[in-house]
Design a protein around this motif. Structure first.
Motif, PDB file in Angstrom:
ATOM      1  N   GLN A 152      -4.964   3.328  -1.606  1.00 15.82           N
ATOM      2  CA  GLN A 152      -5.581   2.121  -2.160  1.00 15.82           C
ATOM      3  C   GLN A 152      -5.067   0.850  -1.483  1.00 15.82           C
ATOM      4  OE1 GLN A 152      -5.259   2.082  -6.501  1.00 15.82           O
ATOM      5  NE2 GLN A 152      -4.943   4.300  -6.490  1.00 15.82           N
ATOM      6  N   TYR A 153      -4.093   0.973  -0.606  1.00 13.69           N
ATOM      7  CA  TYR A 153      -3.446  -0.195   0.004  1.00 13.69           C
ATOM      8  C   TYR A 153      -3.571  -0.092   1.523  1.00 13.69           C
ATOM      9  CZ  TYR A 153      -1.658  -0.554  -4.725  1.00 13.69           C
ATOM     10  OH  TYR A 153      -1.573  -0.644  -6.091  1.00 13.69           O
ATOM     11  N   PRO A 154      -4.599  -0.725   2.108  1.00 12.07           N
ATOM     12  CA  PRO A 154      -4.884  -0.570   3.535  1.00 12.07           C
ATOM     13  C   PRO A 154      -3.749  -0.997   4.457  1.00 12.07           C
ATOM     14  CG  PRO A 154      -6.698  -1.678   2.387  1.00 12.07           C
ATOM     15  CD  PRO A 154      -5.574  -1.594   1.430  1.00 12.07           C
ATOM     16  N   ASP A 155      -2.897  -1.911   4.005  1.00 12.95           N
ATOM     17  CA  ASP A 155      -1.841  -2.417   4.881  1.00 12.95           C
ATOM     18  C   ASP A 155      -0.607  -1.518   4.913  1.00 12.95           C
ATOM     19  OD1 ASP A 155      -3.228  -4.765   5.688  1.00 12.95           O
ATOM     20  OD2 ASP A 155      -2.771  -5.668   3.742  1.00 12.95           O
ATOM     21  N   VAL A 156      -0.542  -0.519   4.040  1.00 10.81           N
ATOM     22  CA  VAL A 156       0.566   0.449   4.066  1.00 10.81           C
ATOM     23  C   VAL A 156       0.200   1.528   5.088  1.00 10.81           C
ATOM     24  CG1 VAL A 156       1.901   2.139   2.761  1.00 10.81           C
ATOM     25  CG2 VAL A 156       1.226  -0.024   1.687  1.00 10.81           C
TER      26      VAL A 156
ATOM     27  N   ARG B 283       5.901   1.984   4.170  1.00 14.23           N
ATOM     28  CA  ARG B 283       6.142   0.945   5.180  1.00 14.23           C
ATOM     29  C   ARG B 283       4.867   0.151   5.442  1.00 14.23           C
ATOM     30  NH1 ARG B 283      10.960   1.758   7.923  1.00 14.23           N
ATOM     31  NH2 ARG B 283      11.911   3.793   7.614  1.00 14.23           N
ATOM     32  N   THR B 284       5.088  -1.109   5.778  1.00 16.14           N
ATOM     33  CA  THR B 284       4.006  -1.963   6.235  1.00 16.14           C
ATOM     34  C   THR B 284       4.551  -2.876   7.327  1.00 16.14           C
ATOM     35  OG1 THR B 284       2.222  -3.436   5.519  1.00 16.14           O
ATOM     36  CG2 THR B 284       4.398  -3.810   4.538  1.00 16.14           C
ATOM     37  N   ARG B 285       3.691  -3.737   7.875  1.00 16.50           N
ATOM     38  CA  ARG B 285       4.128  -4.658   8.929  1.00 16.50           C
ATOM     39  C   ARG B 285       3.447  -5.999   8.717  1.00 16.50           C
ATOM     40  NH1 ARG B 285       3.338  -1.824  14.095  1.00 16.50           N
ATOM     41  NH2 ARG B 285       5.370  -0.923  13.583  1.00 16.50           N
ATOM     42  N   ALA B 286       4.232  -7.061   8.755  1.00 18.39           N
ATOM     43  CA  ALA B 286       3.679  -8.404   8.602  1.00 18.39           C
ATOM     44  C   ALA B 286       2.940  -8.809   9.873  1.00 18.39           C
ATOM     45  CB  ALA B 286       4.795  -9.396   8.288  1.00 18.39           C
ATOM     46  N   ALA B 287       2.136  -9.872   9.771  1.00 14.92           N
ATOM     47  CA  ALA B 287       1.348 -10.322  10.919  1.00 14.92           C
ATOM     48  C   ALA B 287       2.233 -10.748  12.083  1.00 14.92           C
ATOM     49  CB  ALA B 287       0.440 -11.477  10.482  1.00 14.92           C
ATOM     50  N   ASP B 288       3.459 -11.213  11.808  1.00 15.11           N
ATOM     51  CA  ASP B 288       4.353 -11.645  12.883  1.00 15.11           C
ATOM     52  C   ASP B 288       5.151 -10.497  13.496  1.00 15.11           C
ATOM     53  OD1 ASP B 288       6.194 -11.060  10.919  1.00 15.11           O
ATOM     54  OD2 ASP B 288       6.826 -13.126  10.582  1.00 15.11           O
TER      55      ASP B 288
ATOM     56  N   PRO C 294      -1.415  -2.548  12.667  1.00 22.01           N
ATOM     57  CA  PRO C 294      -2.503  -1.732  13.213  1.00 22.01           C
ATOM     58  C   PRO C 294      -3.780  -2.554  13.430  1.00 22.01           C
ATOM     59  CG  PRO C 294      -1.364  -0.523  11.505  1.00 22.01           C
ATOM     60  CD  PRO C 294      -0.802  -1.905  11.487  1.00 22.01           C
ATOM     61  N   ILE C 295      -4.336  -2.446  14.640  1.00 21.76           N
ATOM     62  CA  ILE C 295      -5.538  -3.214  14.968  1.00 21.76           C
ATOM     63  C   ILE C 295      -6.761  -2.613  14.287  1.00 21.76           C
ATOM     64  CG2 ILE C 295      -7.035  -3.933  16.871  1.00 21.76           C
ATOM     65  CD1 ILE C 295      -4.526  -3.875  18.662  1.00 21.76           C
ATOM     66  N   LEU C 296      -6.867  -1.294  14.345  1.00 25.69           N
ATOM     67  CA  LEU C 296      -7.981  -0.603  13.715  1.00 25.69           C
ATOM     68  C   LEU C 296      -7.686  -0.403  12.237  1.00 25.69           C
ATOM     69  CD1 LEU C 296     -10.679   0.980  14.196  1.00 25.69           C
ATOM     70  CD2 LEU C 296      -9.236   3.031  14.444  1.00 25.69           C
ATOM     71  N   PRO C 297      -8.551  -0.860  11.352  1.00 30.12           N
ATOM     72  CA  PRO C 297      -8.297  -0.655   9.916  1.00 30.12           C
ATOM     73  C   PRO C 297      -8.347   0.824   9.571  1.00 30.12           C
ATOM     74  CG  PRO C 297     -10.504  -1.512  10.263  1.00 30.12           C
ATOM     75  CD  PRO C 297      -9.816  -1.581  11.586  1.00 30.12           C
ATOM     76  N   PRO C 298      -7.655   1.220   8.509  1.00 29.66           N
ATOM     77  CA  PRO C 298      -7.657   2.639   8.132  1.00 29.66           C
ATOM     78  C   PRO C 298      -9.030   3.071   7.630  1.00 29.66           C
ATOM     79  CG  PRO C 298      -6.589   1.342   6.434  1.00 29.66           C
ATOM     80  CD  PRO C 298      -6.846   0.413   7.580  1.00 29.66           C
ATOM     81  N   PRO C 299      -9.291   4.384   7.674  1.00 29.07           N
ATOM     82  CA  PRO C 299     -10.578   4.878   7.161  1.00 29.07           C
ATOM     83  C   PRO C 299     -10.779   4.466   5.711  1.00 29.07           C
ATOM     84  CG  PRO C 299      -9.383   6.618   8.314  1.00 29.07           C
ATOM     85  CD  PRO C 299      -8.443   5.470   8.190  1.00 29.07           C
ATOM     86  N   GLY C 300     -11.976   3.986   5.397  1.00 31.37           N
ATOM     87  CA  GLY C 300     -12.285   3.610   4.023  1.00 31.37           C
ATOM     88  C   GLY C 300     -11.776   2.253   3.613  1.00 31.37           C
ATOM     89  N   ALA C 301     -11.197   1.491   4.557  1.00 28.02           N
ATOM     90  CA  ALA C 301     -10.615   0.192   4.186  1.00 28.02           C
ATOM     91  C   ALA C 301     -11.654  -0.757   3.604  1.00 28.02           C
ATOM     92  CB  ALA C 301      -9.955  -0.448   5.407  1.00 28.02           C
ATOM     93  N   ALA C 302     -12.876  -0.719   4.145  1.00 33.35           N
ATOM     94  CA  ALA C 302     -13.913  -1.630   3.660  1.00 33.35           C
ATOM     95  C   ALA C 302     -14.264  -1.340   2.207  1.00 33.35           C
ATOM     96  CB  ALA C 302     -15.157  -1.513   4.540  1.00 33.35           C
ATOM     97  N   SER C 303     -14.369  -0.059   1.872  1.00 32.59           N
ATOM     98  CA  SER C 303     -14.711   0.279   0.489  1.00 32.59           C
ATOM     99  C   SER C 303     -13.581  -0.065  -0.463  1.00 32.59           C
ATOM    100  CB  SER C 303     -15.050   1.768   0.393  1.00 32.59           C
ATOM    101  OG  SER C 303     -13.930   2.567   0.751  1.00 32.59           O
ATOM    102  N   ILE C 304     -12.333   0.099   0.014  1.00 33.04           N
ATOM    103  CA  ILE C 304     -11.187  -0.273  -0.831  1.00 33.04           C
ATOM    104  C   ILE C 304     -11.200  -1.768  -1.107  1.00 33.04           C
ATOM    105  CG2 ILE C 304      -8.678  -0.424  -0.914  1.00 33.04           C
ATOM    106  CD1 ILE C 304      -8.605   2.133   0.778  1.00 33.04           C
ATOM    107  N   SER C 305     -11.428  -2.559  -0.030  1.00 35.44           N
ATOM    108  CA  SER C 305     -11.451  -4.005  -0.178  1.00 35.44           C
ATOM    109  C   SER C 305     -12.577  -4.447  -1.108  1.00 35.44           C
ATOM    110  CB  SER C 305     -11.623  -4.656   1.202  1.00 35.44           C
ATOM    111  OG  SER C 305     -11.711  -6.060   1.070  1.00 35.44           O
ATOM    112  N   GLY C 306     -13.747  -3.808  -0.941  1.00 39.29           N
ATOM    113  CA  GLY C 306     -14.881  -4.152  -1.804  1.00 39.29           C
ATOM    114  C   GLY C 306     -14.620  -3.813  -3.244  1.00 39.29           C
ATOM    115  N   GLY C 307     -13.954  -2.660  -3.445  1.00 41.72           N
ATOM    116  CA  GLY C 307     -13.647  -2.242  -4.811  1.00 41.72           C
ATOM    117  C   GLY C 307     -12.697  -3.191  -5.485  1.00 41.72           C
ATOM    118  N   LYS C 308     -11.701  -3.679  -4.731  1.00 46.71           N
ATOM    119  CA  LYS C 308     -10.742  -4.618  -5.320  1.00 46.71           C
ATOM    120  C   LYS C 308     -11.414  -5.938  -5.666  1.00 46.71           C
ATOM    121  CE  LYS C 308      -6.440  -2.862  -3.362  1.00 46.71           C
ATOM    122  NZ  LYS C 308      -5.241  -3.168  -2.584  1.00 46.71           N
TER     123      LYS C 308
END
Length: 584
Positions: free
Chosen positions: A214-218, A256-261, A567-581
């Motif tokens: 549920q968390y695309p940035d992880v 784990r995640t990574r900040a934009a910087d 990660p440059i490429l969003p994870p699979p299903g990221a768009a639907s997760i974002s829309g759902g939120k």
């Protein structure tokens, strides 16, 4: 207890979890290890072969090049374990392991000076796998081989010690190399068989790791279940005969995640119990996992801290890690002797090294604290000596050190803290370090005291350290006597009443005596750190218990920034997760 650098480094269990575990399919819904071997088969064989070795080695009185050992011991770790990992809702690995390993220790010369002297401590130890079957002949043959190899290694070490003593200057501490102790005899019941419902736990791990989808940035998560049942056996030429059980289960959740910087960020939660059935229920684990993921998202957008020198509160867990690193390692006995040791507190016996409202003990006899299992519990140490509580500091005054059978100038005997991982020589190590305070206030009062201290120093804010990952301490004299502790969650607490602000990239640094003398007060609730501590005698399980504390001054620096992009490429299903939120 033999469960499975000199800067010493300690981490939470989460820091030891790898990305994957070699895969083995389970054919049954539940695993159950074979019934533990009867203690008599293994320990009787150990005793018999040890007696034969002691009566045979060095028996040729005309050959001075082959002296008789004055001490010989066999320590055997006999364990069954299982582990299972999951990631993003799927099982990634599972493993069962049966293990039986012997440490053979041979000492030549005398207790005053033997082959372990100085830099040759490891010359006494030989490690070898033992047959898993309860075959007395096969076990005896393996011990015979290891003893012969160990004798040769010890002899080489002893000759080097004798040669070096002819040319070196007088040592600062001329204490003996081995203490005289009363041998213990305690054959406790073997550890129970390992029973795990693998089907149920696979479902639980899938559910927990699946929450991170549920968390695309992880971009990474790992949920690991580990369970071990172990019995440790020890016999020696002094007559010691000890068998002690240990049964432990833990669940570790890492993300784990990574900040934009480019800064890498992670969170971890560890849950430990004496057996798998006593780990927290699934709802509690789900709540913790969801909170971790949300906190990682918040950390990505948090500002990077600037170097800071001012007042701070360390939460109970953070305080426990702080005391383990800054104080505990410097109270281990072997650090009080040797040309390379910094000996921070060696000359301060009977003197005040902490505020008078603080006392510190180490009590490995405690298996739990207020219902939470303690990793540093053991009944007998790895030299066959009974575990005991040691009052290290009373009302701020240093009273003693954590001792193995390696004497130091002030103390000639062990106090049951000789610990080692299999394959390492035991040294004085921490078990359950317990910090108590007689100057306690509520959390709210401690927070107000932080603001008052910050105002007094002309600071816009103080820091609050909520969670700690790990740390390390340098104790050698050829390096600065420093420590570093790595926080995971840090807040700025503003004096003008603004809401607390989450920040990232903080690292606590300093020197021990300065840091310990700046403690002003504590809260009235002790918290627990369970982890793995690595040092010269290997990686061993430890615990520390301490209240939250206010310090008048703490120094922080920025952590390494990192240069990799998220990660440059969003994870699979990221768009639907974002829309759902967005629709919630």
């Amino acid at each position: 207890m033999k469960r499975q650098r000199v800067a010493v480094a300690c981490v939470s269990f989460a820091g030891l979890v790898g990305a994957a575990i070699s895969s083995v399919d389970y054919s049954a819904a539940a695993i159950k290890s074979p019934e533990p071997a009867p203690a008599a088969v293994l320990i009787d064989t150990m005793e018999s072969e040890l007696h034969r070795a002691m009566t045979s080695l060095g028996n040729n009185a005309t050959d001075a090049t082959q002296p008789k050992p004055y001490f010989l011991s066999y320590a055997v770790s006999d364990s069954d374990s299982m582990s299972m990992t999951a990631q993003f809702g799927a099982i990634t690995g599972s493993r069962e392991n049966r293990r039986r390993v012997a440490d053979v220790q041979v000492r030549l010369g005398t207790a005053a000076e033997d082959n372990t002297h100085g830099d040759h401590r490891n010359s006494a130890l030989t490690t070898i796998p033992l047959p898993l079957a309860n075959d007395s002949d096969a076990i005896a043959r393996t011990l015979w081989f290891a003893t012969n190899r160990g004798y040769g290694k010890a002899l080489d070490g002893y000759l080097k010690v004798k040669t070096e003593q002819q040319v070196r200057a007088k040592e600062e501490d001329a204490s003996a190399d081995f203490s005289s102790e009363k041998p213990a005899s305690a054959i406790l019941a073997p550890s129970p068989a390992l029973v795990v419902d693998t089907t149920a736990w696979q479902d639980r791990l899938r559910e927990l790791s699946g929450l991170f989808k549920q968390y695309p940035d992880v971009f990474y998560n790992n949920v690991a279940l580990e369970a071990t049942t172990e019995t440790d056996y020890f016999v020696s030429s002094e007559g010691a005969k000890v068998a002690t059980p240990n049964h432990v289960a833990r669940l570790v959740i890492v993300a784990r995640t990574r900040a934009a910087d480019g800064m890498d960020l992670f969170r971890a939660e560890t849950f430990e119990a004496d057996e798998v059935a006593h780990l927290p229920d699934q709802k509690a684990l789900i709540d913790k996992t969801a909170a971790m993921a949300k906190n990682l998202e918040a950390l990505r957008g948090a500002p990077v801290t600037e170097p800071f020198n001012g007042p701070a509160i360390l939460s109970g867990r953070a305080s426990a890690v702080f005391f383990h690193e800054v104080l505990g390692h410097r109270l281990e006995g072997q650090r009080q002797r040797g040309d390379d040791e910094g000996q921070t507190f060696t000359k301060l016996l009977g003197k005040q090294i902490l505020p008078t409202f603080l006392s510190v003990s180490d009590d490995p006899t405690l298996s739990e604290f207020h219902g939470t299992s303690l990793s540093g519990h053991y009944s007998y140490d790895d030299e066959g000596q009974q575990a005991r509580r040691v009052d290290l500091i009373k009302d701020g005054v240093l009273d003693t050190f954590l001792m193995s059978r390696l004497p130091i100038a002030s103390f000639s005997n062990t106090n049951g803290h000789g610990r080692a991982e299999t394959g390492h020589m035991p040294t004085g190590r921490q078990g359950n370090l317990i910090v108590t305070s007689s100057k306690t206030v509520s959390d709210a009062e401690l927070r107000e005291m932080l603001k008052t201290e910050a105002k007094k120093q002309g600071k816009a804010y103080g820091l609050y350290f909520e969670d700690i990952s790990s740390g390390f301490a340098v104790t050698t004299r050829r390096s600065p006597q420093a420590f570093q502790v790595i926080p995971l969650v840090v807040y700025r607490v503003y004096v003008d009443g603004r809401p607390d602000e989450l920040v990232r990239g903080v690292s606590i640094v300093g020197t021990p005596q300065a840091a310990l003398n700046r403690i002003l007060a504590t809260n009235d609730k002790q918290d627990i750190f369970n982890g793995i501590c690595g040092a010269e005698s290997g990686s061993i399980p430890v615990s520390a218990v301490a209240p939250a504390m206010l310090v008048s001054e703490i120094e922080t620096q920025r952590q390494a920034q990192g240069t990799a992009r998220p990660p440059i490429l969003p994870p699979p299903g990221a768009a639907s997760i974002s829309g759902g939120k967005g629709g919630q």
